[in-house]
Enzyme design. Sequence first.
Site, PDB file in Angstrom:
ATOM      1  N   CYS A 171       2.456  10.939  -3.853  1.00 34.28           N
ATOM      2  CA  CYS A 171       1.180  10.055  -3.562  1.00 34.28           C
ATOM      3  C   CYS A 171       0.272  10.999  -2.884  1.00 34.28           C
ATOM      4  CB  CYS A 171       1.872   8.845  -2.701  1.00 34.28           C
ATOM      5  SG  CYS A 171       2.210   9.219  -1.111  1.00 34.28           S
TER       6      CYS A 171
ATOM      7  N   LYS B 273       0.539  -6.452 -10.256  1.00 34.17           N
ATOM      8  CA  LYS B 273       0.378  -5.180 -11.350  1.00 34.17           C
ATOM      9  C   LYS B 273       1.011  -5.561 -12.523  1.00 34.17           C
ATOM     10  CE  LYS B 273       0.185  -1.986  -7.275  1.00 34.17           C
ATOM     11  NZ  LYS B 273       0.748  -0.904  -6.758  1.00 34.17           N
TER      12      LYS B 273
ATOM     13  N   ARG C 133     -11.771   3.708  -6.755  1.00 35.10           N
ATOM     14  CA  ARG C 133     -10.714   3.736  -7.906  1.00 35.10           C
ATOM     15  C   ARG C 133     -11.256   3.080  -9.063  1.00 35.10           C
ATOM     16  NH1 ARG C 133      -5.548   1.055  -6.017  1.00 35.10           N
ATOM     17  NH2 ARG C 133      -5.186   3.096  -4.837  1.00 35.10           N
TER      18      ARG C 133
ATOM     19  N   CYS D 223      -4.923   8.835   3.443  1.00 33.26           N
ATOM     20  CA  CYS D 223      -4.225   7.643   3.596  1.00 33.26           C
ATOM     21  C   CYS D 223      -4.021   7.207   4.813  1.00 33.26           C
ATOM     22  CB  CYS D 223      -3.278   7.542   2.517  1.00 33.26           C
ATOM     23  SG  CYS D 223      -2.139   5.875   2.710  1.00 33.26           S
TER      24      CYS D 223
ATOM     25  N   LYS E 163      -1.548  -8.045  -3.783  1.00 35.70           N
ATOM     26  CA  LYS E 163      -1.839  -7.362  -5.168  1.00 35.70           C
ATOM     27  C   LYS E 163      -1.008  -7.579  -6.480  1.00 35.70           C
ATOM     28  CE  LYS E 163      -1.225  -3.270  -3.248  1.00 35.70           C
ATOM     29  NZ  LYS E 163      -0.939  -2.131  -2.593  1.00 35.70           N
TER      30      LYS E 163
ATOM     31  N   CYS F 163       4.116   4.477  -3.448  1.00 36.34           N
ATOM     32  CA  CYS F 163       2.873   4.631  -4.217  1.00 36.34           C
ATOM     33  C   CYS F 163       3.455   5.922  -5.209  1.00 36.34           C
ATOM     34  CB  CYS F 163       1.583   5.077  -3.602  1.00 36.34           C
ATOM     35  SG  CYS F 163       1.103   3.953  -2.278  1.00 36.34           S
TER      36      CYS F 163
ATOM     37  N   ARG G 253      -4.230  -5.596 -10.911  1.00 34.97           N
ATOM     38  CA  ARG G 253      -4.912  -4.194 -10.807  1.00 34.97           C
ATOM     39  C   ARG G 253      -5.210  -3.563 -12.255  1.00 34.97           C
ATOM     40  NH1 ARG G 253      -3.965  -1.811  -5.721  1.00 34.97           N
ATOM     41  NH2 ARG G 253      -4.159  -3.559  -3.945  1.00 34.97           N
TER      42      ARG G 253
ATOM     43  N   CYS H 267       5.080   7.585   2.715  1.00 35.51           N
ATOM     44  CA  CYS H 267       5.545   6.413   3.792  1.00 35.51           C
ATOM     45  C   CYS H 267       6.521   5.454   2.568  1.00 35.51           C
ATOM     46  CB  CYS H 267       4.375   5.424   4.219  1.00 35.51           C
ATOM     47  SG  CYS H 267       3.768   4.344   3.206  1.00 35.51           S
TER      48      CYS H 267
HETATM   49 FE1  SRM Z   1      -0.420   2.424  -3.240  1.00 38.79          FE
HETATM   50  C1  SRM Z   1      -1.596   1.309  -0.277  1.00 38.79           C
HETATM   51  C2  SRM Z   1      -2.549   5.098  -2.775  1.00 38.79           C
HETATM   52  C3  SRM Z   1       0.081   3.611  -6.628  1.00 38.79           C
HETATM   53  C4  SRM Z   1       2.388   0.517  -3.018  1.00 38.79           C
HETATM   54  N1  SRM Z   1      -2.011   3.269  -2.072  1.00 38.79           N
HETATM   55  C5  SRM Z   1      -2.265   2.383  -1.013  1.00 38.79           C
HETATM   56  C6  SRM Z   1      -3.496   2.829  -0.301  1.00 38.79           C
HETATM   57  C7  SRM Z   1      -4.647   2.207  -0.792  1.00 38.79           C
HETATM   58  C8  SRM Z   1      -3.545   2.884   1.211  1.00 38.79           C
HETATM   59  C9  SRM Z   1      -4.105   1.649   2.094  1.00 38.79           C
HETATM   60  O1  SRM Z   1      -3.731   0.499   1.837  1.00 38.79           O
HETATM   61  O2  SRM Z   1      -4.976   2.012   2.730  1.00 38.79           O
HETATM   62  C10 SRM Z   1      -3.417   4.453  -0.736  1.00 38.79           C
HETATM   63  C11 SRM Z   1      -4.555   5.204  -0.814  1.00 38.79           C
HETATM   64  C12 SRM Z   1      -4.629   6.637  -0.470  1.00 38.79           C
HETATM   65  C13 SRM Z   1      -5.619   7.648  -0.821  1.00 38.79           C
HETATM   66  O3  SRM Z   1      -5.920   8.260   0.088  1.00 38.79           O
HETATM   67  O4  SRM Z   1      -6.028   7.473  -1.962  1.00 38.79           O
HETATM   68  C14 SRM Z   1      -2.585   4.190  -1.948  1.00 38.79           C
HETATM   69  N2  SRM Z   1      -1.341   3.876  -4.513  1.00 38.79           N
HETATM   70  C15 SRM Z   1      -1.950   4.900  -4.081  1.00 38.79           C
HETATM   71  C16 SRM Z   1      -2.081   6.128  -5.497  1.00 38.79           C
HETATM   72  C17 SRM Z   1      -3.520   6.524  -5.448  1.00 38.79           C
HETATM   73  C18 SRM Z   1      -1.110   7.108  -5.327  1.00 38.79           C
HETATM   74  C19 SRM Z   1      -1.161   8.119  -6.140  1.00 38.79           C
HETATM   75  O5  SRM Z   1      -1.200   9.423  -5.692  1.00 38.79           O
HETATM   76  O6  SRM Z   1      -1.443   7.932  -7.286  1.00 38.79           O
HETATM   77  C20 SRM Z   1      -1.878   5.095  -6.604  1.00 38.79           C
HETATM   78  C21 SRM Z   1      -2.869   4.226  -7.067  1.00 38.79           C
HETATM   79  C22 SRM Z   1      -2.548   3.263  -8.281  1.00 38.79           C
HETATM   80  C23 SRM Z   1      -3.902   2.891  -9.096  1.00 38.79           C
HETATM   81  O7  SRM Z   1      -4.615   3.491  -9.743  1.00 38.79           O
HETATM   82  O8  SRM Z   1      -3.917   1.570  -8.806  1.00 38.79           O
HETATM   83  C24 SRM Z   1      -0.863   3.989  -5.723  1.00 38.79           C
HETATM   84  N3  SRM Z   1       0.985   1.906  -4.716  1.00 38.79           N
HETATM   85  C25 SRM Z   1       1.094   2.549  -5.881  1.00 38.79           C
HETATM   86  C26 SRM Z   1       2.480   2.308  -6.428  1.00 38.79           C
HETATM   87  C27 SRM Z   1       2.999   2.675  -7.697  1.00 38.79           C
HETATM   88  C28 SRM Z   1       2.802   1.807  -8.946  1.00 38.79           C
HETATM   89  O9  SRM Z   1       1.964   0.688  -8.694  1.00 38.79           O
HETATM   90  O10 SRM Z   1       3.182   2.085  -9.877  1.00 38.79           O
HETATM   91  C29 SRM Z   1       3.190   1.451  -5.420  1.00 38.79           C
HETATM   92  C30 SRM Z   1       4.605   0.936  -5.520  1.00 38.79           C
HETATM   93  C31 SRM Z   1       4.685  -0.172  -6.413  1.00 38.79           C
HETATM   94  C32 SRM Z   1       4.227  -1.531  -5.882  1.00 38.79           C
HETATM   95  O11 SRM Z   1       3.287  -2.115  -5.808  1.00 38.79           O
HETATM   96  O12 SRM Z   1       5.517  -2.295  -5.389  1.00 38.79           O
HETATM   97  C33 SRM Z   1       2.074   1.073  -4.383  1.00 38.79           C
HETATM   98  N4  SRM Z   1       0.149   1.097  -2.039  1.00 38.79           N
HETATM   99  C34 SRM Z   1       1.463   0.380  -2.141  1.00 38.79           C
HETATM  100  C35 SRM Z   1       1.488  -0.455  -1.107  1.00 38.79           C
HETATM  101  C36 SRM Z   1       2.752  -1.372  -0.887  1.00 38.79           C
HETATM  102  C37 SRM Z   1       2.527  -2.748  -1.671  1.00 38.79           C
HETATM  103  C38 SRM Z   1       3.474  -3.881  -1.117  1.00 38.79           C
HETATM  104  O13 SRM Z   1       4.032  -4.437  -2.072  1.00 38.79           O
HETATM  105  O14 SRM Z   1       3.655  -3.854  -0.068  1.00 38.79           O
HETATM  106  C39 SRM Z   1       0.458  -0.182  -0.321  1.00 38.79           C
HETATM  107  C40 SRM Z   1       0.156  -0.983   0.963  1.00 38.79           C
HETATM  108  C41 SRM Z   1      -0.240  -2.166   0.906  1.00 38.79           C
HETATM  109  O15 SRM Z   1      -0.599  -2.830  -0.138  1.00 38.79           O
HETATM  110  O16 SRM Z   1      -0.430  -2.840   2.066  1.00 38.79           O
HETATM  111  C42 SRM Z   1      -0.479   0.605  -0.906  1.00 38.79           C
HETATM  112 FE1  SF4 Z   2      -0.390   6.238   1.441  1.00 43.70          FE
HETATM  113 FE2  SF4 Z   2       2.301   5.555   1.773  1.00 43.70          FE
HETATM  114 FE3  SF4 Z   2       0.814   5.166  -0.455  1.00 43.70          FE
HETATM  115 FE4  SF4 Z   2       1.522   7.483   0.066  1.00 43.70          FE
HETATM  116  S1  SF4 Z   2       2.938   5.832  -0.076  1.00 43.70           S
HETATM  117  S2  SF4 Z   2      -0.465   7.001  -0.581  1.00 43.70           S
HETATM  118  S3  SF4 Z   2       1.520   7.509   2.409  1.00 43.70           S
HETATM  119  S4  SF4 Z   2       0.517   4.268   1.439  1.00 43.70           S
END
Ligand code: SRM
Ligand code: SF4
Length: 559
Positions: A430, A209, A75, A436, A207, A479, A144, A475
Amino acid sequence: MSDQNNLSPVERIKTASDALRGTLKESINEPITGALYEDDQSLIKFHGMYQQDDRDRRDERSAKKLEWLYSYMIRLRLPGGYLTSQQWLGLHNIAGEHSTGVIKITTRQTVQLHGIVKSHIKPTIQAFNTFDLDSIAACGDVNRNVLCSSHPKQSVLHEEIFAYADKISLLALPKTRAYYEIWLNEEQLADRKEDDPLYQDRYLPRKFKIAIAVPPNNDVDVFANDIGLIAVIENNKFIGFNIAAGGGLSTTHGNPNTYARLATMLGFLDTEEKILKAVYEIITIQRDYGNRSDRKLARLKYTIDRMGIDTFKMELEKRCGFQLEAQRAYEFTERKDYYGWHQNHEGKWYYTLFVENGRILDDEKIAMKTGLYEIAKTNKASFRFTCNQNVIVSDVLEDDKKEIDDLLVSFGLASHTDNTSELRKNSMACVAFNTCPLALAEAQRYLPSLIDKIEPLIIKHKLEQEEITLRMTGCPNGCGRSHVSEIGFVGTAYGRYNLHIGGDRVGERLNEKYKDALDEAAILTELDSLFSAYSNRSDTNETFGDFTKRVLDSSTNQN
Ligand code: SRM
Ligand code: SF4
C-alpha cells in the site's frame, strides 16, 4: 437498525451537507491555509479526494511553527480500470502539471495523484473532465470503484462481463450535482430536486466495495469486497453471477471486535435485471441496518454477522421480490497477472507490464512513465489497470504489435518485466508513508528493499519458480490486501511488522498472524526458516500458503 441517539460525528456532517456541498466552495478559496474547513475534510472524500500532509516534514514544520504541508490526493473513478490512449496522455500531462508527477496505480484498479495543492484541485478536476474522467465517489461512504477481472484473454465473453462494472458504477452513483457545481462551475439551480432514493441524505454508514471476477482468475480478490460477483460461463455463454457479500479486510490493532472476513456466498442470479436489483438492495440493507455509531464496526461484514447470514438473505430476497438460486459451480486456479504478451480470442494483443507497487515514474533505473507516454502517443493501444497494481497495454492490433513492442523494448519496459523475480512480480504494498495519515510503518517505499534481501533466501532454497504472493500494508487497514496473501506484513510501528502466513494462493482463505512486530532482521530469520522447511516438503505441488497453513495448524494442535 443503527442507534439514532448515538450517531458518529460523520453522520451529522453527511446529513447537514446539502447533498455533499458543505462549505467546499468557500473552503477551497480560503487563502490563509492549505487545509479545508474541518467538516469539508470529510465531505471532499465523496468527491474522490483526501486532504493529506507530508508526514516526512511534520516535525520540521512544527518546529518552525509552520502549518503542516497540506496537499490533496485525487483518485479517479474508473470502473474496470480502462483508459484510452488519449486519456492516458491527459493523465500523464495532468500528473506532471498538478501533482508530484507519479501516476500511482491502486489495488482497486484505478489511479491516484498525490501532492496536489489546494489551488490546483479545481484545475486538476477540470482538466480530467476534458478527458471524460471524474473522481466522483472514488472515496467516501458510498460505493467505490467497481472492479472487474482485467485481462481480456480471460474469456471470449470478457467485454460482456466487463460492461457490468460500468452498469453497477452508474447504478450506485450518488445523484447530487455537487461535484459539477463545485469543481466544474455548473450553475446551481434554485429549484433543484435531487432525490437520491439509494443514498438519501445520509449515504452509507461506511465505504462500500464491489468486484466482478471472471474465473479461473481471482485477480480482483473478489471475496475481499462487500459484494463479490463471480461470472458463471457455461457452454461458452455468460449465464449470470454467483453473488457473495460481506468481505472486508481491515482490523484495528488491540480491538478484538474488528476482524478480516471473506464474503459469504449467497447464491446465483441469471438476468441483468435481477443482478442489478440484488446489488442495489444489498446496498439498501447496509444503508438501513449498518452501524452508524461506531465506524470501526460499520462495514457490511459486521452488519451481516450481527443480523446472521440467513436473516440477511431473507431480507435481501424480500426487498428484491425474488429468490436467489443455489450457487453454480466455479473454480479459481490463479490470482496473478499474465505478464508479457498475450492474445485474446479476437486476435488483439495485450502486454502486461510489471509496475512495482503501482508507481509509474521515470527514475534512474527505468523511464517507465515516458515509455508509456510514447506508447499512448501512437494511438494504437489502450490501457487497463490490474488489481495487482500493474498496467496492461491493451487492444493492440496484429499489424501494430511490432511498433508497440519496439517501444516496450527500447524503453527497457520489456526487460524490466522479464528480469523481475517471481516473488517481486507477485508482491504489492500500500502507499503508507509519506502521505497516508494512518500509516504506522512504511510499505511501498520499503518493500522493494526488503524484497532485495528476501530474494537471496529464495535462491538459497531454490524457490525461484514459486509464485508466492507477498503483500505489505503500513497498518492493519489492509489496503495492500495483505490479509489474503501467502506472506503478509502488517505494520505495527515504524520498522515493525506482524508476519502473517497460511493464506492460500487464490484468495479463498485468510492468512493468520504468525509472529508479532518483527524488525527486518527477525523477518529474514523467520522467512529463512520457513523457506527451508518448505523447500524440503514432500509434496512438491503444495503451495507455500498451504504448507504454512499446515505449520500453523500443527502448532495449534500441539498447544
Ligand atoms: Fe485503503 C484508508 C489507500 C485499497 C482499506 N486507504 C485509506 C487511505 C485513504 C487513508 C485515509 O483514510 O486517509 C489511504 C490513502 C493513502 C494514500 O496516501 O494514498 C488508502 N487503499 C489505499 C490504496 C491507494 C492502496 C494502494 O496502495 O493501492 C487503495 C486504493 C483503492 C482504490 O482505488 O479505491 C486502497 N483500502 C484498500 C483495500 C483493498 C481493496 O479494497 O481491495 C482495503 C481493504 C479492503 C477493505 O476495504 O476491507 C482498504 N483503506 C482501508 C481502510 C479500512 C476500512 C475499514 O473497513 O475499516 C481505511 C481506513 C478507513 O476507511 O477508515 C483505508
Ligand atoms: Fe495507509 Fe494503512 Fe491503507 Fe497502508 S494500509 S495505505 S498505511 S491506511
